[in-house]
Design a protein around this motif. Structure first.
Motif, PDB file in Angstrom:
ATOM      1  N   MET A 128      48.561  -1.488 -30.020  1.00 28.35           N
ATOM      2  CA  MET A 128      48.504  -1.239 -28.612  1.00 28.35           C
ATOM      3  C   MET A 128      47.440  -2.144 -28.021  1.00 28.35           C
ATOM      4  SD  MET A 128      47.530   2.213 -26.527  1.00 28.35           S
ATOM      5  CE  MET A 128      46.719   2.803 -27.948  1.00 28.35           C
ATOM      6  N   ALA A 129      47.720  -2.632 -26.840  1.00 28.18           N
ATOM      7  CA  ALA A 129      46.751  -3.442 -26.103  1.00 28.18           C
ATOM      8  C   ALA A 129      46.575  -2.830 -24.724  1.00 28.18           C
ATOM      9  CB  ALA A 129      47.236  -4.879 -25.986  1.00 28.18           C
ATOM     10  N   THR A 130      45.378  -2.933 -24.202  1.00 27.15           N
ATOM     11  CA  THR A 130      45.079  -2.382 -22.883  1.00 27.15           C
ATOM     12  C   THR A 130      44.432  -3.428 -21.999  1.00 27.15           C
ATOM     13  OG1 THR A 130      42.888  -1.628 -23.564  1.00 27.15           O
ATOM     14  CG2 THR A 130      44.704  -0.058 -23.818  1.00 27.15           C
ATOM     15  N   THR A 131      44.492  -3.182 -20.713  1.00 26.91           N
ATOM     16  CA  THR A 131      43.766  -4.008 -19.754  1.00 26.91           C
ATOM     17  C   THR A 131      43.251  -3.094 -18.652  1.00 26.91           C
ATOM     18  OG1 THR A 131      43.842  -6.007 -18.385  1.00 26.91           O
ATOM     19  CG2 THR A 131      45.791  -4.609 -18.336  1.00 26.91           C
ATOM     20  N   VAL A 132      42.099  -3.437 -18.126  1.00 27.00           N
ATOM     21  CA  VAL A 132      41.477  -2.647 -17.060  1.00 27.00           C
ATOM     22  C   VAL A 132      41.117  -3.599 -15.936  1.00 27.00           C
ATOM     23  CG1 VAL A 132      39.535  -1.168 -16.430  1.00 27.00           C
ATOM     24  CG2 VAL A 132      40.518  -1.020 -18.719  1.00 27.00           C
ATOM     25  N   GLY A 133      41.431  -3.200 -14.729  1.00 25.56           N
ATOM     26  CA  GLY A 133      41.066  -3.974 -13.554  1.00 25.56           C
ATOM     27  C   GLY A 133      40.651  -3.046 -12.435  1.00 25.56           C
ATOM     28  N   GLU A 134      40.381  -3.620 -11.294  1.00 21.05           N
ATOM     29  CA  GLU A 134      40.008  -2.846 -10.121  1.00 21.05           C
ATOM     30  C   GLU A 134      40.892  -3.258  -8.958  1.00 21.05           C
ATOM     31  OE1 GLU A 134      35.220  -2.278 -10.641  1.00 21.05           O
ATOM     32  OE2 GLU A 134      35.951  -4.080  -9.657  1.00 21.05           O
ATOM     33  N   PHE A 135      41.109  -2.330  -8.037  1.00 22.22           N
ATOM     34  CA  PHE A 135      41.842  -2.660  -6.823  1.00 22.22           C
ATOM     35  C   PHE A 135      41.323  -1.784  -5.692  1.00 22.22           C
ATOM     36  CE2 PHE A 135      44.129   0.934  -8.482  1.00 22.22           C
ATOM     37  CZ  PHE A 135      44.594   1.620  -7.378  1.00 22.22           C
ATOM     38  N   TRP A 136      41.621  -2.202  -4.477  1.00 27.21           N
ATOM     39  CA  TRP A 136      41.265  -1.420  -3.297  1.00 27.21           C
ATOM     40  C   TRP A 136      42.472  -0.610  -2.888  1.00 27.21           C
ATOM     41  CZ3 TRP A 136      36.365  -1.189  -1.896  1.00 27.21           C
ATOM     42  CH2 TRP A 136      35.517  -2.220  -2.273  1.00 27.21           C
ATOM     43  N   SER A 137      42.288   0.645  -2.666  1.00 29.58           N
ATOM     44  CA  SER A 137      43.370   1.532  -2.258  1.00 29.58           C
ATOM     45  C   SER A 137      43.281   1.804  -0.764  1.00 29.58           C
ATOM     46  CB  SER A 137      43.276   2.852  -3.027  1.00 29.58           C
ATOM     47  OG  SER A 137      44.192   3.784  -2.495  1.00 29.58           O
ATOM     48  N   PRO A 138      44.396   1.704  -0.045  1.00 23.82           N
ATOM     49  CA  PRO A 138      44.364   2.024   1.390  1.00 23.82           C
ATOM     50  C   PRO A 138      43.905   3.463   1.658  1.00 23.82           C
ATOM     51  CG  PRO A 138      46.444   0.986   0.810  1.00 23.82           C
ATOM     52  CD  PRO A 138      45.711   1.252  -0.468  1.00 23.82           C
ATOM     53  N   SER A 139      44.159   4.357   0.706  1.00 19.15           N
ATOM     54  CA  SER A 139      43.744   5.742   0.908  1.00 19.15           C
ATOM     55  C   SER A 139      42.244   5.943   0.673  1.00 19.15           C
ATOM     56  CB  SER A 139      44.536   6.682  -0.006  1.00 19.15           C
ATOM     57  OG  SER A 139      44.241   6.411  -1.356  1.00 19.15           O
ATOM     58  N   ARG A 140      41.610   4.990  -0.006  1.00 20.62           N
ATOM     59  CA  ARG A 140      40.155   5.050  -0.248  1.00 20.62           C
ATOM     60  C   ARG A 140      39.568   3.654  -0.042  1.00 20.62           C
ATOM     61  NH1 ARG A 140      39.771   8.872  -5.580  1.00 20.62           N
ATOM     62  NH2 ARG A 140      40.735  10.674  -4.606  1.00 20.62           N
ATOM     63  N   PRO A 141      39.550   3.188   1.200  1.00 24.51           N
ATOM     64  CA  PRO A 141      39.172   1.788   1.456  1.00 24.51           C
ATOM     65  C   PRO A 141      37.722   1.436   1.154  1.00 24.51           C
ATOM     66  CG  PRO A 141      39.417   2.994   3.506  1.00 24.51           C
ATOM     67  CD  PRO A 141      39.883   3.907   2.405  1.00 24.51           C
ATOM     68  N   LEU A 142      36.869   2.411   0.992  1.00 21.88           N
ATOM     69  CA  LEU A 142      35.460   2.109   0.736  1.00 21.88           C
ATOM     70  C   LEU A 142      35.102   2.163  -0.744  1.00 21.88           C
ATOM     71  CD1 LEU A 142      33.885   4.096   3.702  1.00 21.88           C
ATOM     72  CD2 LEU A 142      34.492   1.661   3.601  1.00 21.88           C
ATOM     73  N   ARG A 143      36.099   2.392  -1.588  1.00 25.22           N
ATOM     74  CA  ARG A 143      35.817   2.547  -3.014  1.00 25.22           C
ATOM     75  C   ARG A 143      36.877   1.839  -3.851  1.00 25.22           C
ATOM     76  NH1 ARG A 143      36.430   8.235  -5.673  1.00 25.22           N
ATOM     77  NH2 ARG A 143      36.530   7.524  -7.789  1.00 25.22           N
ATOM     78  N   LYS A 144      36.429   1.059  -4.836  1.00 24.49           N
ATOM     79  CA  LYS A 144      37.367   0.426  -5.754  1.00 24.49           C
ATOM     80  C   LYS A 144      37.953   1.475  -6.694  1.00 24.49           C
ATOM     81  CE  LYS A 144      35.328  -4.141  -5.918  1.00 24.49           C
ATOM     82  NZ  LYS A 144      34.709  -5.158  -6.768  1.00 24.49           N
ATOM     83  N   GLN A 145      39.194   1.280  -7.081  1.00 22.86           N
ATOM     84  CA  GLN A 145      39.882   2.169  -8.004  1.00 22.86           C
ATOM     85  C   GLN A 145      40.118   1.421  -9.317  1.00 22.86           C
ATOM     86  OE1 GLN A 145      40.972   5.477  -6.987  1.00 22.86           O
ATOM     87  NE2 GLN A 145      39.438   4.891  -5.490  1.00 22.86           N
ATOM     88  N   TRP A 146      40.104   2.141 -10.430  1.00 25.82           N
ATOM     89  CA  TRP A 146      40.427   1.530 -11.724  1.00 25.82           C
ATOM     90  C   TRP A 146      41.928   1.356 -11.848  1.00 25.82           C
ATOM     91  CZ3 TRP A 146      36.831  -0.761 -14.267  1.00 25.82           C
ATOM     92  CH2 TRP A 146      35.529  -0.284 -14.205  1.00 25.82           C
ATOM     93  N   TRP A 147      42.300   0.333 -12.551  1.00 19.64           N
ATOM     94  CA  TRP A 147      43.693   0.004 -12.802  1.00 19.64           C
ATOM     95  C   TRP A 147      43.818  -0.187 -14.307  1.00 19.64           C
ATOM     96  CZ3 TRP A 147      46.063  -5.358 -11.507  1.00 19.64           C
ATOM     97  CH2 TRP A 147      47.450  -5.295 -11.566  1.00 19.64           C
ATOM     98  N   VAL A 148      44.398   0.771 -15.024  1.00 16.41           N
ATOM     99  CA  VAL A 148      44.500   0.741 -16.481  1.00 16.41           C
ATOM    100  C   VAL A 148      45.968   0.649 -16.878  1.00 16.41           C
ATOM    101  CG1 VAL A 148      44.032   1.987 -18.626  1.00 16.41           C
ATOM    102  CG2 VAL A 148      42.410   2.141 -16.721  1.00 16.41           C
TER     103      VAL A 148
END
Length: 89
Positions: A1-21
């Protein structure tokens, strides 16, 4: 298994980055399952941290599998051996 993690901005939480796994299961014969996104409450991440992953949707391969986290150098070597790239996610 391989994984990747990133960040994105969510329109529902514009002041906080969200994890993208995302993760992809790669079987010993080289077959790859479609990549899967994990999101809050991070159930797949919690399973992996607890040493297993419940695989669903893989037909005869469905089940609980042991997971061992690799250190950074081992992970790079294993990704190279398996040919894992960003296209897999």
């Amino acid at each position: 298994m391989a994984t990747t993690v990133g960040e994105f901005w969510s329109p529902s939480r514009p002041l906080r980055k969200q994890w993208w796994v995302w993760y992809v299961v790669i079987w010993p014969d080289g077959t790859r399952e479609p990549s899967t996104e994990d999101y809050p409450p991070w159930s797949a991440v919690a399973e992996m941290r607890n040493g297993y992953l419940d695989v669903q949707g893989a037909g005869a391969r469905d089940g609980r599998y042991d997971v061992s986290l690799l250190d950074a150098d081992e992970a790079v070597a294993e990704r190279m051996r398996l040919g894992v790239s960003t296209r897999d996610f």
